[in-house]
Design a protein around this motif. Sequence first.
Motif, PDB file in Angstrom:
ATOM      1  N   GLY A  30       0.806  -1.194   0.000  1.00  0.00           N
ATOM      2  CA  GLY A  30       0.000   0.000   0.000  1.00  0.00           C
ATOM      3  C   GLY A  30       0.844   1.250   0.000  1.00  0.00           C
ATOM      4  N   GLN A  31       0.144   2.364   0.023  1.00  0.00           N
ATOM      5  CA  GLN A  31       0.789   3.667   0.031  1.00  0.00           C
ATOM      6  C   GLN A  31       0.186   4.506   1.138  1.00  0.00           C
ATOM      7  OE1 GLN A  31       3.250   4.957  -2.148  1.00  0.00           O
ATOM      8  NE2 GLN A  31       3.473   2.829  -2.769  1.00  0.00           N
ATOM      9  N   LEU A  32       1.040   5.067   1.975  1.00  0.00           N
ATOM     10  CA  LEU A  32       0.622   5.989   3.015  1.00  0.00           C
ATOM     11  C   LEU A  32       0.542   7.373   2.384  1.00  0.00           C
ATOM     12  CD1 LEU A  32       0.087   6.804   5.990  1.00  0.00           C
ATOM     13  CD2 LEU A  32       2.572   6.972   6.262  1.00  0.00           C
ATOM     14  N   ALA A  33      -0.650   7.948   2.380  1.00  0.00           N
ATOM     15  CA  ALA A  33      -0.831   9.276   1.804  1.00  0.00           C
ATOM     16  C   ALA A  33       0.006  10.278   2.585  1.00  0.00           C
ATOM     17  CB  ALA A  33      -2.306   9.673   1.836  1.00  0.00           C
ATOM     18  N   ALA A  34       0.689  11.123   1.858  1.00  0.00           N
ATOM     19  CA  ALA A  34       1.550  12.113   2.500  1.00  0.00           C
ATOM     20  C   ALA A  34       0.889  13.479   2.453  1.00  0.00           C
ATOM     21  CB  ALA A  34       2.899  12.156   1.787  1.00  0.00           C
ATOM     22  N   GLN A  40       4.430   7.190   0.935  1.00  0.00           N
ATOM     23  CA  GLN A  40       5.397   6.233   1.461  1.00  0.00           C
ATOM     24  C   GLN A  40       4.834   4.816   1.357  1.00  0.00           C
ATOM     25  OE1 GLN A  40       5.749   8.077   5.375  1.00  0.00           O
ATOM     26  NE2 GLN A  40       7.787   8.790   4.807  1.00  0.00           N
ATOM     27  N   PRO A  41       5.703   3.826   1.075  1.00  0.00           N
ATOM     28  CA  PRO A  41       5.230   2.452   0.935  1.00  0.00           C
ATOM     29  C   PRO A  41       4.854   1.832   2.284  1.00  0.00           C
ATOM     30  CG  PRO A  41       7.614   2.510   0.761  1.00  0.00           C
ATOM     31  CD  PRO A  41       7.141   3.952   0.849  1.00  0.00           C
ATOM     32  N   VAL A  42       3.876   0.935   2.228  1.00  0.00           N
ATOM     33  CA  VAL A  42       3.439   0.179   3.399  1.00  0.00           C
ATOM     34  C   VAL A  42       3.407  -1.292   3.003  1.00  0.00           C
ATOM     35  CG1 VAL A  42       1.572  -0.201   5.053  1.00  0.00           C
ATOM     36  CG2 VAL A  42       2.053   2.110   4.228  1.00  0.00           C
ATOM     37  N   ALA A  43       3.945  -2.158   3.845  1.00  0.00           N
ATOM     38  CA  ALA A  43       3.938  -3.600   3.590  1.00  0.00           C
ATOM     39  C   ALA A  43       2.988  -4.270   4.570  1.00  0.00           C
ATOM     40  CB  ALA A  43       5.341  -4.181   3.739  1.00  0.00           C
ATOM     41  N   PHE A  44       2.062  -5.064   4.046  1.00  0.00           N
ATOM     42  CA  PHE A  44       1.111  -5.805   4.865  1.00  0.00           C
ATOM     43  C   PHE A  44       1.445  -7.293   4.817  1.00  0.00           C
ATOM     44  CE2 PHE A  44      -1.352  -2.029   3.894  1.00  0.00           C
ATOM     45  CZ  PHE A  44      -2.070  -1.814   5.052  1.00  0.00           C
ATOM     46  N   GLY A 149      -7.831  -8.701  -2.494  1.00  0.00           N
ATOM     47  CA  GLY A 149      -8.768  -7.632  -2.197  1.00  0.00           C
ATOM     48  C   GLY A 149      -8.063  -6.301  -2.132  1.00  0.00           C
ATOM     49  N   GLU A 150      -8.846  -5.290  -1.813  1.00  0.00           N
ATOM     50  CA  GLU A 150      -8.279  -3.961  -1.670  1.00  0.00           C
ATOM     51  C   GLU A 150      -9.089  -3.183  -0.657  1.00  0.00           C
ATOM     52  OE1 GLU A 150      -8.434  -2.370  -5.612  1.00  0.00           O
ATOM     53  OE2 GLU A 150     -10.481  -1.685  -5.367  1.00  0.00           O
ATOM     54  N   GLY A 151      -8.521  -2.115  -0.189  1.00  0.00           N
ATOM     55  CA  GLY A 151      -9.236  -1.313   0.785  1.00  0.00           C
ATOM     56  C   GLY A 151      -8.425  -0.142   1.271  1.00  0.00           C
ATOM     57  N   GLN A 152      -8.791   0.294   2.458  1.00  0.00           N
ATOM     58  CA  GLN A 152      -8.192   1.495   3.019  1.00  0.00           C
ATOM     59  C   GLN A 152      -8.023   1.322   4.520  1.00  0.00           C
ATOM     60  OE1 GLN A 152     -10.716   5.001   2.960  1.00  0.00           O
ATOM     61  NE2 GLN A 152      -8.942   6.280   2.498  1.00  0.00           N
ATOM     62  N   CYS A 153      -6.976   1.932   5.029  1.00  0.00           N
ATOM     63  CA  CYS A 153      -6.748   1.981   6.475  1.00  0.00           C
ATOM     64  C   CYS A 153      -6.637   3.442   6.872  1.00  0.00           C
ATOM     65  CB  CYS A 153      -5.463   1.252   6.859  1.00  0.00           C
ATOM     66  SG  CYS A 153      -5.468  -0.511   6.465  1.00  0.00           S
ATOM     67  N   GLN A 154      -6.975   3.708   8.137  1.00  0.00           N
ATOM     68  CA  GLN A 154      -6.858   5.058   8.670  1.00  0.00           C
ATOM     69  C   GLN A 154      -6.087   4.996   9.978  1.00  0.00           C
ATOM     70  OE1 GLN A 154     -10.279   7.017  10.462  1.00  0.00           O
ATOM     71  NE2 GLN A 154      -9.837   8.827   9.230  1.00  0.00           N
ATOM     72  N   LEU A 155      -5.047   5.804  10.078  1.00  0.00           N
ATOM     73  CA  LEU A 155      -4.269   5.894  11.301  1.00  0.00           C
ATOM     74  C   LEU A 155      -4.985   6.811  12.277  1.00  0.00           C
ATOM     75  CD1 LEU A 155      -2.215   5.027   9.029  1.00  0.00           C
ATOM     76  CD2 LEU A 155      -0.466   5.926  10.540  1.00  0.00           C
ATOM     77  N   SER A 156      -4.662   6.680  13.554  1.00  0.00           N
ATOM     78  CA  SER A 156      -5.321   7.487  14.580  1.00  0.00           C
ATOM     79  C   SER A 156      -5.054   8.984  14.405  1.00  0.00           C
ATOM     80  CB  SER A 156      -4.925   7.019  15.980  1.00  0.00           C
ATOM     81  OG  SER A 156      -3.531   6.914  16.112  1.00  0.00           O
ATOM     82  N   ARG A 159      -4.248  10.137   8.923  1.00  0.00           N
ATOM     83  CA  ARG A 159      -3.645   9.789   7.636  1.00  0.00           C
ATOM     84  C   ARG A 159      -4.230   8.471   7.144  1.00  0.00           C
ATOM     85  NH1 ARG A 159       2.512   9.605   8.491  1.00  0.00           N
ATOM     86  NH2 ARG A 159       1.816   8.694  10.450  1.00  0.00           N
ATOM     87  N   THR A 160      -4.224   8.281   5.830  1.00  0.00           N
ATOM     88  CA  THR A 160      -4.823   7.075   5.250  1.00  0.00           C
ATOM     89  C   THR A 160      -3.803   6.273   4.447  1.00  0.00           C
ATOM     90  OG1 THR A 160      -5.565   8.284   3.294  1.00  0.00           O
ATOM     91  CG2 THR A 160      -7.131   8.070   5.128  1.00  0.00           C
ATOM     92  N   VAL A 161      -4.093   4.985   4.349  1.00  0.00           N
ATOM     93  CA  VAL A 161      -3.272   4.049   3.568  1.00  0.00           C
ATOM     94  C   VAL A 161      -4.200   3.348   2.595  1.00  0.00           C
ATOM     95  CG1 VAL A 161      -1.865   1.944   3.672  1.00  0.00           C
ATOM     96  CG2 VAL A 161      -1.675   3.660   5.495  1.00  0.00           C
ATOM     97  N   ARG A 162      -3.861   3.355   1.310  1.00  0.00           N
ATOM     98  CA  ARG A 162      -4.549   2.551   0.310  1.00  0.00           C
ATOM     99  C   ARG A 162      -3.819   1.214   0.269  1.00  0.00           C
ATOM    100  NH1 ARG A 162      -9.257   3.769  -0.801  1.00  0.00           N
ATOM    101  NH2 ARG A 162      -9.223   3.167  -2.959  1.00  0.00           N
TER     102      ARG A 162
END
Length: 168
Positions: A30-34, A40-44, A149-156, A159-162
């Motif tokens: 994924g990508q952490l929206a800046a 920035q890259p995110v590894a799951f 699959g795909e989706g989205q995460c939200q940090l506290s 910020r969001t991660v696709r």
Amino acid sequence: MNTSQRVGIWVSVSLSLALTACTTTGVGGGQLAANGGEAQPVAFSWSSTDGGITGSMSAVLPGKTYQGRFFQITQQTRTEVLDPLWMHWHHGWYDWPYWGHPGGGPYPTTQFITHYSGKVVATLEAPEQQRMRCRFHLVAPARGMSGGGEGQCQLSDGRTVRASFAGK
């Protein structure tokens, strides 16, 4: 070596292989929206011992690792099983659109009991009480997370991660 010893070894090896075969794992990215900067890259990564219905998940962001549990919503999902997801967030994440309500809204508890949704939800935590909530839509729900699959995460901090997971 007598027959009972051979049978014991065979049973031990077979049991070990069976237990190993029951664990499914996968990875995603994924990508952490800046905020005004470069994404920035995110590894799951995830692991499950029940075919992808529930399991553990981690997300590695630059300098921080979040870990927690994921749950695939199925006919068998009971709403009380999801209660840990709401810890530190509004119950049902009513403030974050996901359940078919564009502006947010309560999650539909009756759908968890009567319909298969193809959705996965997760809450992950990092040190210092930092949290991430995730919502994914499965490509092949019958295959669980293994189907991709795909989706989205939200940090506290908002910020969001696709995120996306390739099917195996």
